[in-house]
Design a protein around this motif. Structure first.
Motif: not given
Length: 274
Positions: A100-118
Motif C-alpha cells: 500500500s501507499a506509505g513511507t514505511t512500505t516505500a522503505e520496504l520496496a528498497h529491500r525488494l528490488v533484488d527478489v527474483p520473480g516477484l
C-alpha cells in the motif's frame, strides 16, 4: 542571514512542502546541522512546527489531517528501516504481493528490488518508482490507476476496480493510526476504500507501523485489529499497546531500531516473534 530571518524561511518551507530535513536546510543556508536543529527547536517550542527525527513537519495533526509523502518521510527513520528489514524476511521469490501507499512500505520496496520473480501490486507512486528504477528485469510491477492523494497514493473507483480482480499472497499495509476501538485508520476516505480492496485481495495481511501510530486516529477505519495476521512495529511501543495488540492481532513483532537500522525481533506477550 540573521537567525530570525532563517527561521522564518524555514517555517515557510515546512508549510509549503509539509516537511524538511536538517541536512537539506543546513546545505541550503550554509550553516551547521546543529544551528538548524537549534532553529527547529525554537520554532517547535513556539508551536509553529513539529520536530521529528532528522527534520521537522507541520504542527497540529487531526483526524482528517493528511501529511504529504515528503513530510512523513522524515519521521521515525530508524524505526521504519528496522521494520522494513524485518518485513522483507516475509517475502519469497516468485510471490505475488501488494504494497500500500506509505513511507514505511516505500522503505520496504528498497529491500525488494533484488527478489527474483516477484510480482508487486501497488497504489503508491513512490513504491512503483523504486521498483521500476532499481528492480530486476524478471519482476513485474502493477500500478493501479486512480486519483492521487497528498501521500502519493492512487485511490478511488479506478484503483478499487483494478484491485478487485486480483488474488495476492500477501499485503503489506501502511497505516496512519491505530487504536483499540477504531482499528487501523487513515485520514483519507477514498484511501480507506482502496486499502480495504487490497486487504480483500490478499491471503495474508501484514501491517507495518512504528510506535507513534498507536493512539492516533484517522477519520476512516480500514480494518479492525484482528484482521492483521502480523503487525510489525518497533520496541518503543507503549506497554498498554503491547497488551491490546498482543491479544488482537495474529502475531505482534517488535524490532529494535538501534544499530544502523538492523532489525532485532523482541518477544511479545502476543504471538511469537522470531
Amino acid at each position: 542571514m540573521l537567525a530570525q530571518q532563517r527561521q522564518t524561511a524555514i517555517l515557510e518551507r515546512v508549510r509549503a512542502a509539509g516537511g524538511v530535513r536538517v541536512t537539506e536546510l543546513a546545505a541550503e543556508f550554509g550553516v551547521s546541522d546543529m544551528t538548524i536543529r537549534r532553529d527547529l527547536e525554537s520554532l517547535h517550542e513556539r508551536g509553529l512546527l513539529a520536530k521529528v527525527h532528522g527534520g521537522a513537519t507541520v504542527a497540529g495533526p487531526g483526524s482528517t489531517d493528511e501529511p504529504g509523502f515528503r513530510a512523513k518521510s522524515v519521521r521515525q527513520l530508524a524505526e521504519k528501516a528496522a521494520i522494513a528489514d524485518r518485513a522483507a524476511q516475509l517475502v519469497r521469490p516468485g510471490g505475488a504481493i501488494a504494497l500500500s501507499a506509505g513511507t514505511t512500505t516505500a522503505e520496504l520496496a528498497h529491500r525488494l528490488v533484488d527478489v527474483p520473480g516477484l510480482t508487486v501490486v501497488t497504489n503508491s507512486l513512490p513504491v512503483a518508482e523504486i521498483l521500476h528504477t532499481g528492480g530486476r528485469p524478471d519482476q513485474t510491477v502493477v500500478l493501479t490507476g486512480g486519483v492521487r492523494t497528498p501521500s502519493d497514493a492512487l485511490v478511488g473507483p479506478l484503483a478499487v476496480g483494478a484491485i478487485r480482480s486480483l488474488h495476492l499472497d500477501l499485503l503489506f499495509l501502511g497505516v496512519h493510526g491505530i487504536t483499540e476501538r477504531a482499528g487501523f485508520t487513515t485520514p483519507n476516505l477514498m484511501e480507506a476504500e482502496t486499502d480495504r480492496a487490497l486487504v480483500a485481495a490478499a491471503d495474508r495481511l501484514v501491517v507495518l507501523a512504528d510506535h507513534t501510530k498507536w493512539g492516533t486516529v484517522g477519520i476512516s477505519s480500514i480494518v479492525e485489529l484482528a484482521a492483521a495476521q502480523v503487525l510489525v512495529t518497533d520496541d518503543r511501543l507503549p506497554a498498554d499497546a503491547r497488551g491490546v495488540l498482543g491479544d488482537r492481532v495474529g502475531e505482534l513483532v517488535m524490532v529494535s531500531a538501534t544499530g544502523a537500522g538492523r532489525a532485532t525481533a523482541t518477544p511479545t506477550s502476543g504471538g511469537a516473534a522470531e
